[in-house]
Each structure stands twice: as structure tokens, then as C-alpha cells.
Design a protein around this motif. Structure first.
Motif, short mmCIF file in Angstrom:
data_model
loop_
_atom_site.label_atom_id
_atom_site.label_comp_id
_atom_site.label_asym_id
_atom_site.label_seq_id
_atom_site.Cartn_x
_atom_site.Cartn_y
_atom_site.Cartn_z
N VAL A 1 0.73 -1.52 -0.52
CA VAL A 1 -0.05 -0.17 0.59
C VAL A 1 0.99 1.52 -0.34
CG1 VAL A 1 -1.93 1.46 0.84
CG2 VAL A 1 -2.09 -1.18 0.96
N TYR A 2 1.64 1.58 0.86
CA TYR A 2 3.14 2.50 1.04
C TYR A 2 3.17 2.53 -0.15
CZ TYR A 2 6.35 5.28 3.59
OH TYR A 2 7.08 6.23 3.66
N GLN A 3 4.15 1.75 -0.94
CA GLN A 3 4.66 1.88 -2.61
C GLN A 3 3.57 2.21 -3.43
OE1 GLN A 3 7.80 -1.35 -3.48
NE2 GLN A 3 8.59 -1.17 -0.88
N PHE A 4 2.72 1.44 -3.26
CA PHE A 4 1.45 2.16 -4.66
C PHE A 4 1.51 3.53 -4.39
CE2 PHE A 4 -2.85 2.61 -5.20
CZ PHE A 4 -2.34 2.20 -7.16
N PHE A 5 1.11 4.17 -3.39
CA PHE A 5 0.99 5.32 -3.03
C PHE A 5 2.02 6.34 -3.52
CE2 PHE A 5 -3.90 3.61 -1.08
CZ PHE A 5 -4.13 4.86 -1.70
N MET A 6 2.92 5.57 -2.41
CA MET A 6 4.24 6.86 -3.24
C MET A 6 4.66 6.69 -4.78
SD MET A 6 7.55 6.26 -0.26
CE MET A 6 6.99 4.52 -0.90
N TRP A 7 4.11 5.67 -5.94
CA TRP A 7 4.21 6.03 -7.22
C TRP A 7 3.09 6.51 -7.27
CZ3 TRP A 7 0.10 3.77 -10.09
CH2 TRP A 7 0.47 3.91 -11.64
N PHE A 8 1.62 6.34 -6.81
CA PHE A 8 0.54 7.13 -7.64
C PHE A 8 0.63 8.94 -7.32
CE2 PHE A 8 -4.38 8.09 -7.26
CZ PHE A 8 -4.49 7.31 -9.06
N TYR A 9 1.30 8.90 -6.55
CA TYR A 9 1.68 10.31 -5.34
C TYR A 9 2.15 10.78 -7.15
CZ TYR A 9 3.41 14.16 -3.63
OH TYR A 9 4.01 15.86 -3.52
N SER A 10 3.44 10.37 -7.38
CA SER A 10 4.47 10.97 -8.18
C SER A 10 3.98 11.17 -9.63
CB SER A 10 5.74 10.00 -8.30
OG SER A 10 6.10 10.11 -6.67
N HIS A 11 3.11 10.22 -9.93
CA HIS A 11 2.22 10.09 -11.55
C HIS A 11 1.62 10.68 -11.05
CE1 HIS A 11 1.19 8.20 -14.81
NE2 HIS A 11 0.22 7.56 -14.54
N LYS A 12 0.02 10.83 -10.54
CA LYS A 12 -0.98 11.65 -10.42
C LYS A 12 -1.16 12.48 -9.95
CE LYS A 12 -2.49 9.63 -14.57
NZ LYS A 12 -3.35 11.44 -15.11
N MET A 13 -1.44 12.01 -7.81
CA MET A 13 -2.04 12.86 -7.05
C MET A 13 -1.44 14.38 -6.76
SD MET A 13 -2.47 9.87 -4.79
CE MET A 13 -4.00 10.24 -3.47
N SER A 14 0.20 14.05 -7.14
CA SER A 14 1.00 15.79 -7.02
C SER A 14 0.72 16.78 -7.70
CB SER A 14 2.94 15.48 -7.04
OG SER A 14 2.90 15.02 -8.66
#
Length: 309
Positions: A140-153
């Protein structure tokens, strides 16, 4: 004569080669945010032993390999998260952080991606040996770190809240692991969340125009400067209220009591600086708040040592 010339050329080649390798190492460390990972590791150990795990002796804590394994997985995840974040922010960082991107240019981006995959896989591999719950936690942690960089940022408000939440996620995991729930810890978590949120928004004010150019919708480039300033000052005032609650209602004592008391004056100083809308004052505010987070870690360490004696 030719021999001396060849020797000089060889020495020059070796020196350039060493410089290139050193630059690659520095570039990788900066890209992975290695120094941020060190600070978070230190903070995790301090908070785990002195805040979440107050009953266990130091000897038992040292030989609790499960805890060390979780922190090790956290460090690898943070490093991999830093790498994937700089991969997505590479063009923006060329303008915002020219020196760092210049150093990172000694390494091809594909090698950063290889490192990202390697660190992620090792982290999840170690987590799987600890328990399936720890494995899910880090997936979960690694998925959201990737998703943050990819979209959420790039999404307004979501970017700030997600970034701060991901920073605090490992601490939340340790709190759940030790089942340490109290009003005091909740208020301390809120305090840290608010101060990190202020840091992130102030940081965005310094990169306002660049963020807008590359499609990052942040509070400073969406709202007016006056409204942004009002938001940050309001958050600082709420942080002050939480500090007062910690001092007066939770029995906080020792170095932590001094920390939260002095923090009231730090927040007032930051508000005063923010009322001046210059870039220099925002830069000072950003670094004062960052330094105050570090002081908080030291205060917790000293408070914990005092309590153990």
C-alpha cells in the motif's frame, strides 16, 4: 618527454574517471533523497523506542529484529519513492533544482528506474518474511508513493495532504504495531501533520510559477497570494492551539514541554515573516519550520533518555 606526457595523461584520465564515479554516487544519493531517508530513519527509531514502545527494555528493543526489519523496509521504500518522484519531476527539477539535476545527469534515467525496482522488490521481499500484514502495509505504501508521483502531486490540496500523509505513514504503522493509542500521541500526530503541511505549502509558494508551467495545481498558483497567506497563517494558529493543548491537557513534561512552549514563539515568528510577502521571508519561514521539526526529534530523544534514567 613522451613518457612524462603519457604519465600526465594517465593521471588526468584517472582523476576524471574518479570524479565521474563520485558524481554518479552523489547524483544517485540526491535522486534517492538519501539524506531525507537518514533523518526519517533516525526519527523512526527515536519515536518507536521512546514514544510507541515505552514498556520494552533497551536490550529487548535492540534484539527485536522484526522492528528493525520493518524500519529497514521503510528506508528502502523511502529511497525508492524518492527515485520515482524525481523521475516524474525531472523536467521541473531542471529549473527548481538546477545543481541537483546537473549532478544527477551523470546517471541515465533508466538506471534510476532499475534502482527503484530493485529497492522496491527487496523491501517487499523482506516484508514478506516478517508477516503478510507487513507485506500488505508496504505494498500500500509503495503504491501510493508511485501514484502520488504519477498523478496526485498535480491535484489541488490532494497533493499536499497525500505528501504529508505518506511522510507520516511509517510512524502510523509503528503506532499500530505497538497498539499505542492515546490522546497525547493523537495530538502530537496532529501537530506534526499540521507543521509538515505548512512546510509543504510554503515550499509551493517558492515554486509557484514553475509548478503552474508544468501543470502542478498547488494552493499558491490556484488561490491569490493573500488567500494562500491566510491559509498558512490559519494552519500555524491551529498548530499553536494544538501545542497549548499538549502542554496544558496531556501532562507533557520535560524537554517536550519546553519544545511545545518555545514552539509557540516559533510559530509567531513564522507568522510575522509571512506577513512580509517577499521571497526571502518565505525561504526563512520554510527553513525555520524544517529546523523546528528536527529540534522536535532531538527533544523527544532527550525527553526519552531523561524518562529512562
Amino acid at each position: 618527454m613522451n613518457s612524462e606526457k603519457e604519465t600526465f595523461q594517465e593521471e588526468n584520465f584517472v582523476s576524471k574517471s574518479l570524479f565521474y564515479r563520485f558524481s554518479q554516487l552523489v547524483g544517485f544519493l540526491l535522486g534517492a533523497r538519501f539524506f531525507v531517508a537518514i533523518l526519517l530513519t533516525f526519527a523512526l527509531y527515536v519515536s518507536t523506542f521512546f514514544l510507541f514502545n515505552q514498556e520494552e527494555s533497551f536490550r529487548n528493543f535492540v534484539f527485536d529484529f522484526k522492528v528493525h526489519g520493518i524500519i529497514f523496509c521503510t528506508v528502502l521504500s523511502i529511497l525508492s519513492g524518492g527515485i520515482i518522484n524525481q523521475f516524474y519531476d525531472f523536467e521541473k527539477d531542471h529549473i527548481v533544482k538546477p545543481f541537483r539535476t546537473r549532478i544527477q545527469s551523470f546517471i541515465k534515467q533508466k538506471y534510476f528506474l532499475y534502482a527503484y525496482l530493485a529497492l522496491s522488490i527487496i523491501s517487499l521481499g523482506v516484508a514478506s518474511f516478517i508477516s503478510y500484514r507487513v507485506l500488505v502495509f508496504f505494498i500500500v505504501y509503495q503504491f501510493f508513493m508511485w501514484f502520488y508521483s504519477h498523478k496526485m502531486s498535480r491535484i489541488l490540496i490532494v497533493n499536499n495532504i497525500t505528501f504529508v500523509s505518506l511522510t507520516l505513514y511509517p510512524f502510523f504503522g509503528m503506532m499500530v504495531y505497538y497498539e499505542t493509542f492515546s490522546k497525547k500521541i493523537l495530538l502530537m500526530a496532529i501537530f506534526l501533520f499540521l507543521i509538515l503541511l505548512c512546510i509543504d505549502i510554503v515550499k509551493d509558494t517558492l515554486t509557484k510559477s514553475v509548478d503552474k508551467t508544468f501543470g502542478y495545481v498547488t494552493i499558491p498558483n490556484y488561490f491569490t497570494s493573500k488567500n494562500t497567506k491566510t491559509i498558512i497563517i490559519s494552519l500555524l494558529m491551529i498548530t499553536m492551539a494544538v501545542s497549548m493543548k499538549l502542554i496544558l491537557k496531556t501532562g507533557t513534561s520535560g524537554f517536550m514541554a519546553y519544545y511545545f512552549s518555545l514552539g509557540l514563539f516559533i510559530m509567531i515568528a513564522c507568522i510575522y515573516l509571512l506577513l512580509n510577502s517577499s521571497k526571502k521571508s518565505k525561504f526563512f519561514t520554510l527553513n525555520i519550520l524544517r529546523f523546528w521539526v528536527f529540534v522536535g526529534i532531538i527533544a523527544m530523544l532527550l525527553n526519552g533518555i531523561e524518562g529512562k534514567l
